[in-house]
Write a protein that holds these residues in place. Structure first.
Motif, PDB file in Angstrom:
ATOM      1  N   UNK A 102      28.004  33.748 -41.498  1.00 44.23           N
ATOM      2  CA  UNK A 102      27.067  34.890 -41.009  1.00 44.23           C
ATOM      3  C   UNK A 102      25.856  34.628 -40.125  1.00 44.23           C
ATOM      4  N   UNK A 103      25.162  33.460 -40.587  1.00 36.95           N
ATOM      5  CA  UNK A 103      23.845  33.143 -39.649  1.00 36.95           C
ATOM      6  C   UNK A 103      24.339  32.628 -38.309  1.00 36.95           C
ATOM      7  N   UNK A 104      25.459  32.268 -38.172  1.00 38.60           N
ATOM      8  CA  UNK A 104      26.013  31.903 -36.732  1.00 38.60           C
ATOM      9  C   UNK A 104      26.329  33.106 -35.986  1.00 38.60           C
ATOM     10  N   UNK A 105      26.864  34.012 -36.684  1.00 35.81           N
ATOM     11  CA  UNK A 105      27.296  35.335 -36.047  1.00 35.81           C
ATOM     12  C   UNK A 105      26.142  36.041 -35.675  1.00 35.81           C
ATOM     13  N   UNK A 106      24.963  36.114 -36.580  1.00 37.28           N
ATOM     14  CA  UNK A 106      23.659  36.654 -36.227  1.00 37.28           C
ATOM     15  C   UNK A 106      23.087  36.271 -34.948  1.00 37.28           C
ATOM     16  N   UNK A 107      23.213  34.591 -35.043  1.00 41.84           N
ATOM     17  CA  UNK A 107      22.418  34.166 -33.772  1.00 41.84           C
ATOM     18  C   UNK A 107      23.287  34.363 -32.524  1.00 41.84           C
ATOM     19  N   UNK A 108      24.520  34.509 -32.584  1.00 44.38           N
ATOM     20  CA  UNK A 108      25.656  34.947 -31.361  1.00 44.38           C
ATOM     21  C   UNK A 108      25.171  36.338 -31.089  1.00 44.38           C
ATOM     22  N   UNK A 109      24.797  37.018 -31.779  1.00 46.00           N
ATOM     23  CA  UNK A 109      24.379  38.558 -31.365  1.00 46.00           C
ATOM     24  C   UNK A 109      22.936  38.505 -30.561  1.00 46.00           C
ATOM     25  N   UNK A 110      22.018  37.740 -31.043  1.00 47.48           N
ATOM     26  CA  UNK A 110      20.850  37.474 -30.383  1.00 47.48           C
ATOM     27  C   UNK A 110      20.990  36.783 -28.899  1.00 47.48           C
ATOM     28  N   UNK A 111      21.849  35.838 -29.123  1.00 45.17           N
ATOM     29  CA  UNK A 111      21.890  34.942 -27.555  1.00 45.17           C
ATOM     30  C   UNK A 111      22.497  35.670 -26.807  1.00 45.17           C
TER      31      UNK A 111
END
Length: 415
Positions: free
Chosen positions: A9-18
Motif C-alpha cells: 500500500x505504501x508503494x502504491x501511495x508513492x506511485x500515485x504521488x510520483x
C-alpha cells in the motif's frame, strides 16, 4: 529502532504521488507533492523499486558517506536488460567523472584539477564581457516589447563561457547546446523510450565531436584545458589510446555539467528576481546580497531535483532495510523544503543562512560549482545595475522532466 518492511500500500501511495510529478502541472510546481512525500517520513518506497529520501539531514548523510556509491559501470552492467541503464548513452555516461567510484574517481578527479583562483579570475573576465554583450542584446529587444530572457541570456552565457575556456569554435556552440539538452534524458529519473533514443543519438554525436577534438589537441597542443588534461593523463597512463579516451570522457562531462544546470540556474534566478518587484529593488539597493540571492535560488528551486546512489552493503536507512546494490533516490528538491532544516521553507529569503545540496556533497561535490556561482553572480550584479526593472510577462513552460529542471522560456518586459 525496528526495521520495517515495505507494505504494498505504501508503494502504491508513492506511485500515485510520483505519477503526479510527471504531469505538466507537477513539473511546473512539484513542491506541493514534495510536501506530501515529506509528511510520510524521510525514507519511502519508490514505485519502480528501491527507495527515495526526502529529509535534508538524511540526504546530506548519504551524499557524504563512503557507504553509498554512484551507479557506476559495473553496477549498470548487472541490471536487467531493457532498462534505461543498458542504453548506449547510459553506458557512455558510466565512464564519466560523475559516475565513477574510488579508486577510479580519485584518479580522474586528480587529473581534472580544480578551478583555482587564477583560473576563475581569467574566466571571470570573459564572463563579464559576454554578460555585457548579452544584456545589450536583451536591452535592444526589450525596446520592441517583450523578450525571452532564457533564449537571449541564460542559454547563451554558459555555452560561451565553457566554449571559450575549452577553445571550441563559436560556430559549434549552438549545436553543442542542443545536443546537451537531448543527452541529459539518459540521466533522468524515468525517461521514455523516445527520450532515451534522443539521448543515445546526441551522445553518439558528442562522442564523435570530442574524440576528434582530443585527437587534434594531441597533434596541436596549446594553452587550453584539453591540452593540459592530455599531459596529466599521459603522466599516469602509458597507453595513449586509453589516455585520450579518459580525456574525452572528462571533456564530455565538463560540457554536460557546465551547460544544462547552469542555464537552468540563471533562468530560475532571474524568474525569482522579476516575478517580485521587491526582490529586484532589494538586490539593486544591496548588491552585497548577490551571492546570498544565488545561494537561496539554489536552495529554493535547484537545477537538479534528484540525485541517485546505490548501497555498498546491506544497511538500514531511517527505519527501512536497504539491500546491497539497491538504489536510493535523494529528492533534494524536497529536502531543500524540509521544515526540520529551514524555517518557513516555502518562503524565498536571501537573508537566511545558505544551506543546500544543489552541488551534491562528499567526494562528488560539483567540480564546476565555482564557475556556476561566478556566472550567476556576475549576471545578477550586471542585470540590476544596467537595466531598468523587468517584469514577468507569463510563467515559463517547463521541459518534460523530473530530475533535471529546465524552464523552456522566460518572457520579460520593461516594468
Amino acid at each position: 529502532m525496528g526495521v520495517t518492511a515495505t507494505p504494498s500500500s505504501d508503494r502504491r501511495a508513492s506511485a500515485s504521488l510520483f505519477s503526479r510529478l510527471r504531469t505538466a502541472r507537477g513539473q511546473e510546481d512539484p513542491f506541493p507533492i514534495y510536501e506530501e512525500l515529506l509528511s510520510r517520513g524521510e525514507v519511502g518506497p519508490a514505485p519502480w523499486g528501491g527507495s527515495f529520501v526526502t529529509g535534508f539531514a538524511m540526504c546530506d548523510q548519504v551524499l557524504r558517506s563512503r557507504d553509498w556509491l554512484e551507479p557506476d559501470k559495473r553496477w549498470r552492467e548487472r541490471q536487467e536488460s531493457g532498462t534505461r541503464w543498458n542504453a548506449s548513452s547510459s553506458r557512455e555516461m558510466s565512464n564519466t567523472l560523475a559516475a565513477l567510484n574510488p579508486p577510479d574517481h580519485t584518479r580522474a578527479r586528480r587529473a581534472a584539477g580544480t578551478f583555482d583562483r587564477a583560473t576563475v579570475e581569467r574566466i571571470g573576465r570573459s564572463v563579464s564581457r559576454t554578460t555585457d554583450q548579452l544584456l545589450s542584446t536583451l536591452a535592444e529587444r526589450l525596446r520592441d516589447g517583450e523578450a525571452d530572457f532564457s533564449a537571449l541570456v541564460s542559454e547563451e552565457l554558459p555555452v560561451a563561457t565553457i566554449g571559450d575556456w575549452l577553445g571550441l569554435p563559436p560556430a559549434d556552440w549552438p549545436r553543442l547546446r542542443e545536443l546537451t539538452h537531448d543527452q541529459v534524458f539518459t540521466q533522468e529519473l524515468l525517461p521514455s523510450a523516445s527520450q532515451l533514443a534522443a539521448s543515445d543519438a546526441a551522445t553518439a554525436e558528442l562522442r564523435a565531436y570530442f574524440t576528434s577534438l582530443v585527437k587534434d589537441r594531441r597533434a596541436h597542443p596549446g594553452e587550453d584545458p584539453v591540452s593540459r588534461w592530455i599531459q596529466s593523463w599521459d603522466a599516469v597512463e602509458p597507453d595513449r589510446d586509453k589516455a585520450d579516451e579518459a580525456v574525452y570522457f572528462l571533456v564530455l562531462f565538463v560540457l554536460l555539467a557546465a551547460l544544462e544546470t547552469t542555464a537552468t540556474l540563471l533562468t530560475t534566478m532571474t524568474l525569482l528576481l522579476v516575478e517580485n518587484p521587491a526582490r529586484w529593488d532589494l538586490v539593486a539597493d544591496r548588491p552585497d546580497l548577490v551571492p546570498a540571492f544565488v545561494e537561496e535560488t539554489l536552495r529554493y528551486d535547484p537545477p537538479t531535483h534528484v540525485i541517485s546512489r546505490v548501497a555498498a552493503a546491506d544497511c538500514v536507512l531511517g527505519d527501512m532495510q536497504i539491500r546491497k546494490d539497491e538504489m536510493v533516490h535523494l529528492l533534494v528538491g524536497a529536502a531543500h523544503r524540509d521544515p526540520a532544516k529551514h524555517r518557513e521553507p516555502d518562503v524565498f529569503d536571501p537573508l537566511r543562512p545558505p544551506a543546500h545540496l544543489a552541488f551534491s556533497g562528499g567526494i562528488h561535490y560539483c567540480l564546476g560549482a565555482p564557475l556556476a556561482r561566478l556566472e550567476a553572480q556576475t549576471l545578477l550584479r550586471k542585470l540590476v545595475r544596467r537595466l531598468p526593472r523587468l517584469t514577468l510577462v507569463r510563467r515559463p513552460s517547463m521541459a518534460a522532466r523530473v530530475a533535471f529542471r529546465r524552464p523552456l522560456n522566460l518572457d520579460v518586459a520593461l516594468a
